[in-house]
Write a protein that holds these residues in place. Structure first.
Motif, PDB file in Angstrom:
ATOM      1  N   GLY A   1      75.973  38.236 -67.876  1.00 41.20           N
ATOM      2  CA  GLY A   1      76.194  36.760 -68.498  1.00 41.20           C
ATOM      3  C   GLY A   1      76.602  35.737 -67.402  1.00 41.20           C
ATOM      4  N   PRO A   2      76.776  34.533 -67.773  1.00 41.44           N
ATOM      5  CA  PRO A   2      76.751  33.363 -66.619  1.00 41.44           C
ATOM      6  C   PRO A   2      78.234  33.707 -66.018  1.00 41.44           C
ATOM      7  N   GLY A   3      78.268  33.023 -64.885  1.00 44.60           N
ATOM      8  CA  GLY A   3      79.490  32.750 -63.987  1.00 44.60           C
ATOM      9  C   GLY A   3      79.585  33.603 -62.967  1.00 44.60           C
ATOM     10  N   SER A   4      80.526  33.437 -62.532  1.00 42.81           N
ATOM     11  CA  SER A   4      80.856  34.506 -60.981  1.00 42.81           C
ATOM     12  C   SER A   4      81.192  35.769 -61.341  1.00 42.81           C
ATOM     13  N   GLY A   5      81.136  36.538 -60.319  1.00 45.37           N
ATOM     14  CA  GLY A   5      81.592  38.005 -60.504  1.00 45.37           C
ATOM     15  C   GLY A   5      82.982  37.968 -61.060  1.00 45.37           C
ATOM     16  N   ARG A   6      83.791  37.227 -60.668  1.00 39.11           N
ATOM     17  CA  ARG A   6      85.296  37.066 -61.239  1.00 39.11           C
ATOM     18  C   ARG A   6      85.058  36.944 -62.827  1.00 39.11           C
ATOM     19  N   ALA A   7      84.408  35.873 -63.199  1.00 41.55           N
ATOM     20  CA  ALA A   7      84.411  35.422 -64.745  1.00 41.55           C
ATOM     21  C   ALA A   7      83.747  36.549 -65.480  1.00 41.55           C
ATOM     22  N   ALA A   8      82.669  37.317 -64.591  1.00 40.14           N
ATOM     23  CA  ALA A   8      82.198  38.348 -65.517  1.00 40.14           C
ATOM     24  C   ALA A   8      82.927  39.406 -65.589  1.00 40.14           C
ATOM     25  N   LEU A   9      83.877  39.763 -64.786  1.00 43.65           N
ATOM     26  CA  LEU A   9      84.653  40.905 -64.812  1.00 43.65           C
ATOM     27  C   LEU A   9      85.949  40.724 -65.601  1.00 43.65           C
ATOM     28  N   ILE A  10      86.127  39.615 -65.802  1.00 42.38           N
ATOM     29  CA  ILE A  10      87.456  38.995 -66.769  1.00 42.38           C
ATOM     30  C   ILE A  10      86.973  39.127 -68.154  1.00 42.38           C
ATOM     31  N   ARG A  11      85.580  38.798 -68.445  1.00 40.78           N
ATOM     32  CA  ARG A  11      85.058  38.744 -69.617  1.00 40.78           C
ATOM     33  C   ARG A  11      84.771  40.177 -70.106  1.00 40.78           C
ATOM     34  N   ALA A  12      84.305  41.318 -69.026  1.00 40.42           N
ATOM     35  CA  ALA A  12      84.078  42.493 -69.514  1.00 40.42           C
ATOM     36  C   ALA A  12      85.477  43.202 -69.905  1.00 40.42           C
ATOM     37  N   LEU A  13      86.305  43.006 -68.823  1.00 43.25           N
ATOM     38  CA  LEU A  13      87.738  43.543 -69.417  1.00 43.25           C
ATOM     39  C   LEU A  13      88.328  43.234 -70.640  1.00 43.25           C
ATOM     40  N   ARG A  14      88.046  41.986 -70.919  1.00 44.38           N
ATOM     41  CA  ARG A  14      88.708  41.265 -72.197  1.00 44.38           C
ATOM     42  C   ARG A  14      87.742  42.106 -73.550  1.00 44.38           C
ATOM     43  N   ASP A  15      86.445  42.151 -73.157  1.00 45.96           N
ATOM     44  CA  ASP A  15      85.751  42.941 -74.549  1.00 45.96           C
ATOM     45  C   ASP A  15      86.143  44.291 -74.449  1.00 45.96           C
ATOM     46  N   ALA A  16      86.480  44.838 -73.497  1.00 46.28           N
ATOM     47  CA  ALA A  16      86.750  46.500 -73.676  1.00 46.28           C
ATOM     48  C   ALA A  16      88.237  46.450 -74.282  1.00 46.28           C
ATOM     49  N   VAL A  17      89.032  45.605 -74.132  1.00 39.78           N
ATOM     50  CA  VAL A  17      90.293  45.716 -74.672  1.00 39.78           C
ATOM     51  C   VAL A  17      89.983  45.334 -76.172  1.00 39.78           C
ATOM     52  N   ARG A  18      89.337  44.301 -76.239  1.00 33.08           N
ATOM     53  CA  ARG A  18      88.948  43.800 -77.816  1.00 33.08           C
ATOM     54  C   ARG A  18      88.320  45.019 -78.714  1.00 33.08           C
ATOM     55  N   GLY A  19      87.379  45.520 -78.055  1.00 37.73           N
ATOM     56  CA  GLY A  19      86.789  46.590 -78.727  1.00 37.73           C
ATOM     57  C   GLY A  19      87.401  47.893 -78.782  1.00 37.73           C
ATOM     58  N   GLY A  20      88.605  47.981 -78.272  1.00 34.28           N
ATOM     59  CA  GLY A  20      89.377  49.228 -78.515  1.00 34.28           C
ATOM     60  C   GLY A  20      88.920  50.357 -77.151  1.00 34.28           C
ATOM     61  N   ARG A  21      88.114  50.063 -76.660  1.00 31.41           N
ATOM     62  CA  ARG A  21      87.760  51.033 -75.465  1.00 31.41           C
ATOM     63  C   ARG A  21      88.774  51.198 -74.634  1.00 31.41           C
ATOM     64  N   LEU A  22      89.674  50.303 -74.152  1.00 30.45           N
ATOM     65  CA  LEU A  22      90.938  50.360 -73.522  1.00 30.45           C
ATOM     66  C   LEU A  22      91.953  50.206 -74.390  1.00 30.45           C
ATOM     67  N   ALA A  23      92.662  51.240 -74.620  1.00 33.09           N
ATOM     68  CA  ALA A  23      93.831  51.121 -75.503  1.00 33.09           C
ATOM     69  C   ALA A  23      95.164  50.750 -74.677  1.00 33.09           C
TER      70      ALA A  23
ATOM     71  N   LEU B   1      85.903  53.870 -64.891  1.00 30.19           N
ATOM     72  CA  LEU B   1      86.046  52.856 -65.896  1.00 30.19           C
ATOM     73  C   LEU B   1      84.389  51.991 -66.126  1.00 30.19           C
ATOM     74  N   HIS B   2      83.820  52.178 -67.214  1.00 33.58           N
ATOM     75  CA  HIS B   2      82.589  51.703 -67.197  1.00 33.58           C
ATOM     76  C   HIS B   2      82.598  50.427 -67.622  1.00 33.58           C
ATOM     77  N   LEU B   3      82.023  49.345 -66.896  1.00 31.41           N
ATOM     78  CA  LEU B   3      82.162  47.836 -67.239  1.00 31.41           C
ATOM     79  C   LEU B   3      80.510  47.483 -66.945  1.00 31.41           C
ATOM     80  N   GLU B   4      80.159  46.740 -67.652  1.00 23.63           N
ATOM     81  CA  GLU B   4      78.963  45.874 -67.286  1.00 23.63           C
ATOM     82  C   GLU B   4      79.100  44.409 -66.958  1.00 23.63           C
ATOM     83  N   LEU B   5      78.865  44.055 -65.860  1.00 23.50           N
ATOM     84  CA  LEU B   5      79.263  42.536 -65.480  1.00 23.50           C
ATOM     85  C   LEU B   5      77.904  41.877 -65.720  1.00 23.50           C
TER      86      LEU B   5
END
Length: 482
Positions: free
Chosen positions: A22-44, A16-20
């Motif tokens: 932007g601002p915030g902790s590792g947890r916040a960056a991971l949440i943001r990256a996962l949301r973006d992956a779902v929004r963009g359709g990479r994670l169906a 699973l390719h994710l780029e952490l």
């Protein structure tokens, strides 16, 4: 969630390719990256995510960081988690993804024609899936380990041996496995011969043929010289100082008809006298309906003819396999051009085709399709006789297309009318060599193989509706089929 119950085969997790970032902790960056992956359709929706431990190791973060991020996204509805089943993208995430997607700015993809009557492709729905799968499995099970290493540029010997037997039996070709080179089709063969410098121009060609092949040759610096055509095929008596000639002697493309026996002998005599070579494109060699089989010109002189064929119409263009049967003096040069690592033809597909031919499945498929296409041809001729008796039909004794002869000045308007009504076909002018001095005939090149069986009747109705009416009276029935 206790991941200890995830079975060991899945414990490694999917990549699973994710780029952490932007601002915030590792947890916040991971949440943001996962949301973006779902929004963009990479994670169906329904996609299984890696276990905590695997993703944490990949990203270089703590296992608890991944666990906390998953838990928050589960609470928000982006993910779902079930004991023993891991974490997945929630089905309702599809609605969330559409809700935040930017407005569409690109135009919708253009729809294809309603009725595809273009030449050159078989009925895709008729591919022999079960028989091919049987051959594929058998070939894979019996394949030696060397198959999974670099390929032989000549092609697998199993396929070359199968082709040697089949081409001798079905096409009258005289060869041996060492003189066959497997390629990905006719166009690939031309590139190997001319772009690689094995042969040089000028090259004589038939006055009507595929423009794509002329462009390919021009890109390789080869000048093509058109030969006129008549009811007996190419006028080989017009050959001069060319170094080679390219012919479709089994069934001239696109006008139809075999090369006259006298001209077959004459072109071989020309090649002998000039030290030249004949390139034989075995176009439609397997599909004949109202005439006796026409053997290959190659059988007249295997040292002066390069025989080329493929399975693009007999089986499927998706099986990217063809062959060249070469005079001995050209084998080494062609293999040198191909190089030591064959990147064009799948070895597993070669082995499958070898088995498909050897076990008789290829012969059975060709006979079955010959009957189907004969029926298609007959329905086309009958429909034209009923709805457009003024249109002369030619070139239908073999092949997968017919030529509908039209009065002068009507071809372009007929092609436009067909396109307007969603009927894809070609005008005869598309295939005319720009340098030929032949009179320009007008007509439509209509393929009858491509439409699936259930849609063929509607395609014929649509074709008849766009043909030009009120033309000079012709015979009420088609004339000589060639």
């Amino acid at each position: 969630m206790d991941e200890s119950r995830v079975n060991s085969a899945e414990g490694i997790g999917a990549d699973l390719h994710l780029e952490l970032s932007g601002p915030g902790s590792g947890r916040a960056a991971l949440i943001r990256a996962l949301r973006d992956a779902v929004r963009g359709g990479r994670l169906a929706p329904g996609t299984r995510l890696p276990p905590y431990r695997s993703l944490a190791a990949d990203l270089g973060v703590a296992r608890n960081t991944v666990a906390d991020a998953y838990a928050e996204l589960v609470a928000e509805g982006w993910l779902t988690a079930r004991q023993g089943s891991g974490t997945s993208v929630a089905e309702r995430a599809e609605a969330l993804r559409h809700a935040v997607r930017a407005p569409r700015t690109t135009p919708p993809r253009a729809r294809g024609p309603r009725h595809d009557l273009r030449q050159g492709t078989p009925d895709a729905s008729a591919f022999p899936r079960s028989a091919w799968l049987t051959s594929y499995r058998r070939a894979l099970q019996q394949a030696p380990n060397e198959v999974f290493g670099p390929g032989d540029p000549a092609g697998r010997v199993e396929l070359r041996e199968a082709l040697t037997e089949y081409l001798a039996r079905a096409r009258g070709v005289l060869t041996e496995p060492g003189r066959i080179v497997v390629c990905s089709g006719f166009a690939h063969a031309l590139r190997l011969l001319f772009a690689g410098g094995v042969l040089r121009g000028p090259l004589a060609v038939e006055a009507y043929g595929l423009g794509f092949h002329r462009e390919l040759l021009r890109a390789a610096g080869v000048r093509t010289v058109p030969l006129p055509l008549d009811e007996h095929g190419a006028r080989v008596d017009r050959l001069g100082h060319e170094r080679a000639v390219l012919l479709t002697p089994a069934h001239q493309f696109p006008t139809g008809g075999p090369l006259d026996p006298g001209r077959r002998a004459a072109v071989v005599d020309w090649a002998r006298a000039r030290g030249a070579v004949v390139l034989e494109d075995d176009y439609d060699g397997e599909f004949r309906y109202d005439r006796k089989p026409v053997g290959a010109v190659q059988g007249l002189d295997p040292e002066r003819v390069i025989f080329m064929g493929s399975v693009s119409k007999s089986l499927s263009p998706a099986v990217r396999l063809g062959w060249m049967v070469l005079p001995e003096r050209y084998v080494e040069g062609v293999l040198a051009v191909k190089g030591e690592r064959e990147a064009w033809a799948s070895v597993l597909d070669q082995l499958s085709l070898a088995d498909f031919i050897s076990c008789g499945s290829y012969d059975r498929h060709v006979r079955r399709m010959r009957q189907r296409y004969r029926s298609r041809r007959n329905r086309l001729v009958a429909a034209l006789a009923t709805h457009a008796p003024h249109v002369e039909v030619t070139g239908v004794a073999a092949g997968l297309h017919a030529v509908l002869r039209l009065p002068p000045g009507t071809e372009r308007s007929a092609v436009k009318a067909a396109a307007w009504q969603g009927v894809a076909l070609d005008g005869l002018a598309e295939f005319r060599h720009p340098d030929t001095d032949m009179p320009a005939d007008e007509g439509l090149v209509v393929g009858y193989a491509t439409p699936p069986e259930h849609a063929y009747g509607a395609a014929l109705d649509a074709l008849c509706a766009v043909l030009p009416p009120q033309v000079t009276a012709c015979d009420p029935q088609p004339r000589n089929p060639e």
